[in-house]
Design a protein around this motif. Structure first.
Motif, PDB file in Angstrom:
ATOM      1  N   ARG A  55    -100.319  91.930  24.875  1.00 21.32           N
ATOM      2  CA  ARG A  55    -100.102  90.491  24.896  1.00 21.32           C
ATOM      3  C   ARG A  55    -100.473  89.874  23.554  1.00 21.32           C
ATOM      4  N   VAL A  56     -99.841  88.732  23.272  1.00 19.26           N
ATOM      5  CA  VAL A  56    -100.207  87.891  22.142  1.00 19.26           C
ATOM      6  C   VAL A  56    -101.047  86.751  22.693  1.00 19.26           C
ATOM      7  N   GLU A  57    -102.213  86.535  22.105  1.00 19.76           N
ATOM      8  CA  GLU A  57    -103.098  85.452  22.520  1.00 19.76           C
ATOM      9  C   GLU A  57    -103.075  84.366  21.454  1.00 19.76           C
ATOM     10  N   VAL A  58    -102.777  83.147  21.870  1.00 20.80           N
ATOM     11  CA  VAL A  58    -102.658  82.025  20.940  1.00 20.80           C
ATOM     12  C   VAL A  58    -103.632  80.938  21.367  1.00 20.80           C
ATOM     13  N   GLU A  59    -104.562  80.613  20.496  1.00 16.02           N
ATOM     14  CA  GLU A  59    -105.508  79.519  20.738  1.00 16.02           C
ATOM     15  C   GLU A  59    -105.125  78.375  19.811  1.00 16.02           C
ATOM     16  N   LEU A  60    -104.495  77.339  20.377  1.00 16.55           N
ATOM     17  CA  LEU A  60    -104.049  76.200  19.586  1.00 16.55           C
ATOM     18  C   LEU A  60    -105.208  75.258  19.308  1.00 16.55           C
TER      19      LEU A  60
END
Length: 208
Positions: free
Chosen positions: A6-11
């Motif tokens: 998975r790709v984890e994106v914390e905006l």
């Protein structure tokens, strides 16, 4: 067994994150975007965090490139990392961390998982698994609970039932086997997942 990525994106800005989500949804309608993402990529959201799940490293890298381009196009800043599921440790770890390939490496990951779950149980005061013993009588349950508590186990008694906390399902199964061997044959011993919010702390005598 197939691997999970998975790709984890914390905006940094949740308000802008919704705009990004809308762009992701729009891309689903575009053939070129679908080809870049792959049909098996699943996108989910949790507040300001986005997760893109893929079935292999090629797909997850494509998803990473796509999300980075969208973040740049929106003028946003975000922490983006690619992870892989480690089934032994039951945790998402950076893609650079290889899966265990030898029994020793598997044992090391399992030990890390047990240590993490033990710290969580100590911090929260409850365990994910429990061994439930149904004794013949209240006095037998009381005596057993006291013995187990003296051994340092997390124990609670309710009437003729003794509940012992365990960190993992494997620990609970091993504990159940040890306890069953030293109890009368008609003692009901079961391993259960702890799905309640009841705290199982150190032994306390509860009178009836």
């Amino acid at each position: 067994m197939p691997e999970d990525f998975r790709v984890e994106v914390e905006l940094d800005d949740e308000a802008h994150g919704y705009s990004l989500r809308e762009r992701m949804r729009a891309l689903d309608l575009d053939d070129e975007a679908r080809a870049r993402l792959g049909q098996n990529v699943v996108v989910t959201r949790d507040g300001s965090r986005l997760f893109l799940y893929a079935v292999d490293e090629v797909q997850v890298r494509e998803a990473e490139q796509l999300i980075r381009s969208l973040v740049d196009a929106e003028g946003l800043t975000a922490d983006i990392r690619v992870t892989r599921w480690h089934p032994v440790e039951e945790d998402w770890k950076d893609l650079s961390v290889a899966l265990p390939r030898t029994p020793d490496e598997e044992q090391a990951e399992y030990a890390a998982r047990e240590a993490a779950e033990a710290r969580e149980a100590e911090r929260e005061g409850e365990y994910d698994w429990q061994v439930v013993l149904h004794l013949r009588g209240r006095s037998e349950a009381h005596d057993l609970a006291e013995r187990l508590a003296a051994d340092g186990l997390s124990v609670a008694r309710r009437w003729r039932y003794v509940v012992v906390g365990a960190v993992t399902e494997e620990d609970a199964g091993e504990l159940a086997g040890r306890l069953r061997a030293g109890l009368p044959g008609d003692t009901d011993v079961s391993v259960e997942a702890n799905v309640s919010d009841v705290r199982v702390g150190t032994f306390q005598f509860i009178g009836f």
